[in-house]
Design a protein around this motif. Structure first.
Motif, short mmCIF file in Angstrom:
data_model
loop_
_atom_site.label_atom_id
_atom_site.label_comp_id
_atom_site.label_asym_id
_atom_site.label_seq_id
_atom_site.Cartn_x
_atom_site.Cartn_y
_atom_site.Cartn_z
N CYS A 108 -7.44 -0.48 3.39
CA CYS A 108 -8.61 0.10 4.06
C CYS A 108 -9.54 -0.99 4.55
CB CYS A 108 -9.37 1.04 3.13
SG CYS A 108 -10.84 1.69 3.93
N ASP A 110 -12.53 -0.50 5.24
CA ASP A 110 -13.87 -0.20 4.72
C ASP A 110 -13.94 -0.31 3.19
OD1 ASP A 110 -14.54 0.26 7.29
OD2 ASP A 110 -14.71 2.43 7.14
N MET A 112 -12.31 1.12 0.87
CA MET A 112 -12.24 2.39 0.15
C MET A 112 -11.19 2.35 -0.94
SD MET A 112 -12.25 5.06 3.26
CE MET A 112 -13.71 5.63 4.10
N VAL A 256 -11.26 10.07 3.33
CA VAL A 256 -9.84 9.72 3.34
C VAL A 256 -9.03 10.99 3.19
CG1 VAL A 256 -8.08 8.79 1.80
CG2 VAL A 256 -9.92 7.33 2.58
N HIS A 288 -3.06 3.97 4.29
CA HIS A 288 -4.40 4.52 4.15
C HIS A 288 -4.76 5.29 5.41
CE1 HIS A 288 -8.46 4.41 2.42
NE2 HIS A 288 -8.89 4.28 3.66
N MET A 290 -7.77 7.37 7.10
CA MET A 290 -9.16 7.86 7.04
C MET A 290 -9.29 9.12 7.86
SD MET A 290 -11.69 4.66 6.83
CE MET A 290 -10.86 3.17 7.31
#
Ligand SMILES: [Cu+2]
Ligand SMILES: [Cu+2]
Lengths: 670, 273
Positions: A108, A110, A112, A256, A288, A290
């Protein structure tokens, strides 16, 4: 698959042949001894967790809660799920996380999915932090490598089964947790599996308001098997599957829909009379996805990320005498990180970019360490490590993207990273110890820091662009500690300081316009001339009566850059005061968690001064022994006063959870 | 080879018969992937002409390639002279009027092994008006004229801007987008052609203007860094570069000045990929 197998055989062959001439074997496999432990062990800080031993048997707690029990560790919360560990105010590549020494990288952009989110609590045997000189199995980092050790199969003299069945509930977000573990072992063969299912709704902050988008659901499965080929050869295979779905991140503009991890390894340990060789092949595939479909957005986006890592290492340990041990390891991995962003405007073609431009990293490292001791008093260990990292952007689209922002002719970079350290332990008296260590390290930039492309940071509201010309961040670290164990009191204090030339941080570039709608501007990662981070952590335990103990644990970090401006995401002074009454089968405790105001903040990172807070918690546990099996109940009242609080490390200033009553029951068959 | 979607009306007014494509082998050509708009015999020995365009004729800057070769030996000729003469005939309220458009007369290009020219169609073919293109050729052995009627379409994202000068409302300008023809993420050559209208029969090039570009993704409201403003290269061409940081729809906003006089501000080329 075929190539993996043959590659593996190539690795094993020389080791096996090397094993032939040595006939006499005395060292029993290490693996038979320590596996029942359910305790969190931290390098260098042996007394740190004795107070919390009971808590650690509560396997329905989160990995973040486990990590937070380690001295110096704090977590960044972006929601209720997947806390990101911070060690002494340092996270990410400054304090990388590995699982059983396997390099794994999050998928990720970000943050996450910190690596620690791919393991479940009932699979964690111990957590160690390799800061300086105890271990060759680590990465070049500023703060240290946080290693999660999973539970391994247990050999037994007589073949038998063992296992656990557990369930838990948390009232603050109606979280349910169900889990099991099952193992079998005999003299030659051992096997273990465990699984956890967790599902939670939105949590409520202190005062009762709901924190939207904080729900989550997670499945985790682990299977491992060990085989003793002969008395001195141990083979272990391990597989972890993790699937998190519908995970909300209240601190971020996206959630997510699915985060999937597959992690696998095959290891061989060869034992000799005075030495041990471990070879491991491993891989991980992380995906991943999102999702912003639940959010009110101008335009929906797709933001998938992929992180695939394949690696191998050989680690060799030899005791030349009881006082001299040498250690060497050769470590290689290949990692590939890719992340995309596609936006779908109405009546228009989709807009697309690569936020991680398919960066392939080839990394090889050689480390050598020794530990020398003189009598019972002095022990010194030294480590030298050299790491070569070659980064390559493998998607031409990514290269062209970088050209568009001024990085012309850049398709990767090459880094050579040294690490050298020395660690001294002195037993001043039988009851007191001093340690001292010094290290110099260079760490590589993360994919985001080196090659990230318009990655939005919800905390400071800027888009971030990587910088392939970044120099490695350096760290010169010194620390010293003193601990003493008296009749009823034991305590330890550790003081540290890091001088970090070429500190990597985002810098505002007004000439660039942000990609993200509503973002303030664009920051580029740059090397600051230097930054400085100092602090301390310590704990004390006072055994008031044989059953009653008062303990405290505190930690503090203070970081500034060369302009005297505070570094971001540095935790303020925190203290946990615990009073605990323990009998053989039961115990109760109350805890006061005090956090001071954080006034040293980095405004340019979107931080504001964060007020301190106090939380009152209470726990009780009760165990019933039923012959070979046992039943343990845990009850916890967390944040009893329903205090509304925002921890300084809570991303984007999301409030922490309010009052919660947590139950868990664990049935164990030994 | 025949990618033409439009119907080609072919009139051959040379003294020879109209062509049959299969007759002679077309030699290997760097133009193979382009659209063949006309293939014709000439009245000069056994020479043939093949006329190619990059794509279907559109409102904007269209490159035209003319291949001249001996249909027996396959040998290329490079000493011919060509004159392109585009002409639109319009029917308005019962009266007929005609106008031409900016052209670049073909010159032999070694790289392409063909004559390279261009025409800037300034409006589409419609019920009210049709385009005819005269291709006059001459060399020391003869001369003649070929003609075809291109069906000019307006692109979804117009490749030609036209406006009256902000400081002189009597003066009309045309700005054609020459590059990028294949836009991509990253650095793209940015080239435009600027023309003005002197009369219905004269559309000369304009050099020496000051052009500023500002790319923007209209849906997201962001631009891109490090763009190079196009500078006058002569022949009406202006060259610079434009950076696209991601794929999608971009607007390249133009500001055009003649010294201190503003000519135009606010027009843009929409580019999507
Ligand atoms: Cu994410
Ligand atoms: Cu965009």
């Amino acid at each position: 698959m075929k190539t993996v197998v043959s590659f593996c055989l190539l690795w094993l062959l020389p080791l096996y042949m090397w094993a032939q001439p040595k006939a006499a074997i005395t060292a029993p496999p290490d693996s038979t001894k320590t596996y029942q432990l359910n305790e969190i062990v931290v390098s260098n800080e042996s007394i740190d967790n004795t107070l919390n031993k009971e808590d650690n048997t509560n396997t329905t707690a989160s990995v973040g809660a486990y990590l937070s029990k380690i001295g110096g560790v704090d977590v960044v919360q972006r929601g209720a799920y997947a806390a990101e560990p911070v060690y002494r105010g340092m996270a990410g590549e400054r304090a990388p996380v590995t699982i059983n020494n396997m390099k794994i990288f999050s998928a990720c952009t970000d943050k996450m999915d910190p690596v620690s989110s791919y393991v479940s609590t009932n699979n964690i045997k111990s957590i160690s932090i390799s800061k300086d000189a105890q271990n060759t199995k680590m990465t070049n980092s500023t703060a240290g490598t946080i290693t999660l050790h999973t539970k391994t199969p247990v050999f037994r003299q007589v073949g038998s089964w063992h296992g656990q069945l557990g369930a838990g509930f948390k009232s603050v977000n109606n979280e349910i947790n169900t889990q099991y573990s099952l193992g079998y072992g005999n003299k030659k063969f051992a096997f273990r599996t465990n699984a956890t299912f967790r599902k939670a709704n939105n949590y409520k902050s202190g005062g009762g308001s709901t924190v939207n988008f904080s729900q989550y659901q997670k499945n985790n499965l682990a299977i491992s098997g060990s085989y003793l080929m002969d008395d001195n050869t141990l083979l272990t295979a391990e597989y972890i599957f993790d699937l998190a779905q519908n995970v909300g991140y209240p601190a971020l503009p996206m959630d997510v829909s699915a985060a999937k991890g597959n992690i696998y390894s095959l290891a061989m340990v060869q034992y000799y009379e005075h030495s041990e060789v471990e070879a491991k092949l491993y891989g991980s595939n992380i995906f991943h996805q999102m999702d912003d479909s639940q959010r009110e957005v101008i335009m929906h986006m797709d933001m998938p990320g992929w992180s695939n890592t394949y690696g191998a290492y050989v680690n060799w340990t030899r005791d030349f005498s009881p006082n001299v041990q040498w250690n060497a390891s050769l470590d290689y991995y290949l990692s590939q990180s890719r992340a995309e962003m596609t936006m779908y405007p109405n009546n228009e073609i989709p807009m697309y970019m690569l936020t991680w431009p398919d960066v392939q990293k080839n990394d090889v490292a050689l480390s050598i360490a020794n530990t020398l001791s003189w009598g019972d008093k002095w022990e010194v260990s030294n480590t030298a490590r050299i790491e070569l990292g070659v980064n390559q952007i493998t998607d031409p689209f990514g290269i062209k993207q970088l050209e568009a922002i001024g990085y012309v002719g850049i398709s990767g970079n090459v880094l050579v990273l040294p690490f050298i350290s020395s660690h001294w332990n002195v037993n001043v008296t039988e009851k007191s110890k001093i340690n001292f260590s010094i290290k110099y390290s260079q760490r590589q930039a993360s994919v985001t820091e080196g090659f990230g492309y318009y990655l939005f940071n919800a905390q400071d509201n800027y888009d971030y662009i990587g910088n392939p010309y970044l120099k490695p961040e350096e760290a010169l670290a010194v620390e010293t500690g003193y601990g003493s164990r008296l009749k009823t009191i034991e305590w330890h204090l550790q003081v540290f300081s890091y001088y970090m030339p070429q500190y990597i941080l985002g810098e505002y570039r007004p000439e660039y316009s942000p990609m993200t709608i509503g973002a303030t501007g664009v920051k580029f990662y740059v090397n600051l001339p230097w930054a400085m981070l100092s602090g301390f952590e310590g704990n004390a335990l006072w055994q008031l009566t044989p059953n009653l103990a008062l303990g405290t644990r505190f930690q503090y970090s203070y970081g500034v850059d060369n302009d005297g401006v505070a570094l971001p995401l540095i935790p303020p002074l925190k203290n946990k005061l615990t009073l605990k009454y323990t009998k053989k089968d039961w115990g109760i405790g109350v805890q006061l968690q005090s956090v001071t105001t954080q006034n040293n903040v980095r405004y340019s990172f979107g931080e504001t001064k964060t007020p301190g807070y106090n939380l009152l918690n209470a726990q009780a546990h009760y165990s019933i022994s039923l012959g070979k099996s046992s039943l343990t109940f845990n009850v916890e009242a967390a944040n009893i006063l329903d205090t509304f609080y925002i921890d300084h490390l809570n991303f984007n200033s999301i409030p922490g959870p309010g009052r919660s009553v947590n139950f868990s029951a664990l049935f164990s068959l030994n | 080879m025949n990618k033409l979607k439009f119907i080609l009306t072919l009139v051959v007014i040379t003294s020879l018969n109209s062509c049959k494509k299969e007759e002679a082998p077309t030699p290997e050509s760097p133009l193979k992937d382009m659209a063949l708009v006309l293939s014709s015999k000439t009245n000069v020995d056994a020479y043939k002409l093949d006329i190619y365009m990059m794509e279907d004729p559109f409102v904007g800057f269209n490159k035209i390639y003319i291949e001249v070769y001996d249909s027996i030996s396959g040998e290329r000729a490079s000493d011919w002279n060509f004159t392109l003469k585009p002409m639109m005939t319009m029917m308005m309220n019962g009266t007929t009027m005609q106008h031409t458009s900016p052209v670049e007369q073909p010159k032999f290009s070694k790289e392409m092994n063909a004559y390279e020219g261009a025409v800037v169609f300034i409006m589409p073919t419609s019920d009210m008006g049709v385009w005819n293109m005269d291709i006059a050729f001459e060399n020391n052995r003869g001369s003649g004229t070929l003609q075809f009627s291109p069906k000019v379409v307006e692109k979804d994202n117009p490749a030609l801007l036209s406006f009256l000068s902000a400081s002189n409302p009597d003066k009309k300008y045309f700005v054609a987008l020459l590059n990028p023809t294949k836009p991509d993420v990253g650095i793209n050559d940015f080239e435009i052609g600027i023309y003005t209208k002197e009369s219905m029969m004269s559309f000369p090039t304009v050099d020496g203007l000051e052009v500023t570009i500002a790319p923007e993704m209209p849906t997201m409201g962001h631009g891109s860094p490090d763009n190079v403003n196009p500078v006058s290269m002569g022949n009406g061409h202006y060259k610079g570069s434009v950076n696209f940081t991601m794929s999608g729809l971009w607007h390249v906003n133009l500001t055009i000045k003649d010294g201190d006089n503003m000519i135009d501000e606010g027009h843009y080329f929409a580019i999507e990929f």
